[in-house]
Write an enzyme that holds these catalytic residues in place. Structure first.
Site, PDB file in Angstrom:
ATOM      1  CB  SER A 205      -0.902   0.021   1.234  1.00 50.19           C
ATOM      2  OG  SER A 205      -1.559   1.274   1.367  1.00 50.19           O
TER       3      SER A 205
ATOM      4  CE1 TYR B 265      -4.156  -2.188   5.016  1.00 48.79           C
ATOM      5  CE2 TYR B 265      -3.165  -0.108   4.356  1.00 48.79           C
ATOM      6  CZ  TYR B 265      -3.753  -1.308   4.032  1.00 48.79           C
ATOM      7  OH  TYR B 265      -3.921  -1.639   2.706  1.00 48.79           O
TER       8      TYR B 265
END
Length: 245
Positions: free
Chosen positions: A140, A154
């Site tokens: 990501s 995350y």
């Protein structure tokens, strides 16, 4: 058909970016095995789309939070396909919230899915991978730029993939096996739809002003999996429309 005669294993391949990758690799000529956690019907739908392209396709239930499940799925995929030329570690979960509320259980779960499963899955795949294979992980862009509060866990889990990828590149380079990390930005999927209440904030961060499509990510993965990717290893490719520019 740059992948004709090749095989590919895609985790989390029943929907979103994973499904787009599985279909694109099949369109390039590869036979496909994919995993899913609970979406058996969705996985069967992707298998059907791949078979309609004239390729073999198999779906295996596997929870990437469970190391034994990961190994079992890899072995089953190798048995079904005969070998594993390309492994795409795509399975993931989104975790967000105040840092004070993150539980130890959530930390373990996210790190297991995003980091341990990649390492364990790669270990399991290597005996089935010919020299010159490809290991591609989906991370990501939030690993490089934490755009708002609440993303610590995350972002940390995705950032770990950078070191893992560089290490794999060194460990496996003598076999001609490449390792690359692909980092999507805001991509229109059911996990982060372009119609969500938070979508405009994400568009505002983008130099291009719009979300990406899952097919954008799949196109880059297909290039990395094919002949054009043979000299790309130990690096990160970010596909985010300039969000991190």
């Amino acid at each position: 058909m740059q992948l004709e005669g090749k095989t590919a294993f895609v985790t989390g391949g029943s929907r979103g970016i994973g499904a787009a990758i599985a279909v694109r690799l099949a369109a390039e000529g590869a036979d496909i095995a994919l995993t899913y956690v609970a979406g058996a019907d969705a996985a069967a739908g992707i298998v059907g789309r791949i078979e309609a392209l004239g390729r073999k396709a198999f779906a295996f239930q596997a929870d990437s939070a469970d190391a034994r499940s990961v190994r079992t799925a890899v072995d089953a995929a190798a048995a079904a396909l005969g070998k594993l030329d390309v492994v795409v570690h795509n399975a993931g979960v989104f975790s967000a919230g105040p840092i004070e509320e993150i539980t130890a259980e959530e930390i373990d779960r996210v790190l297991a899915i995003h980091v341990r499963a990649v390492l364990v899955g790669t270990q399991a795949a290597l005996p089935h991978m010919p020299d010159g294979g490809r290991i591609i992980s989906i991370g990501s862009n939030l690993a490089d730029r934490v755009a708002r509060p609440g993303l610590t866990l995350y972002s940390a889990s995705k950032a770990a993939l950078d070191g893992l990828t560089r290490g794999l590149a060194r460990d496996l380079g003598s076999r001609g096996i490449t390792a690359v990390l692909v980092q999507p930005g805001s991509t229109d999927t059911d996990m982060n739809p372009a119609s969500s209440p938070h979508a405009d904030d994400q568009r505002a961060l983008s130099a291009l002003g719009h979300y990406g499509a899952a097919e954008d990510i799949a196109a880059t993965v297909a290039h990395l999996a094919g002949p054009g990717g043979r000299h790309i290893s130990g690096t990160t490719i970010t596909i985010d429309g300039g969000q991190n520019a």
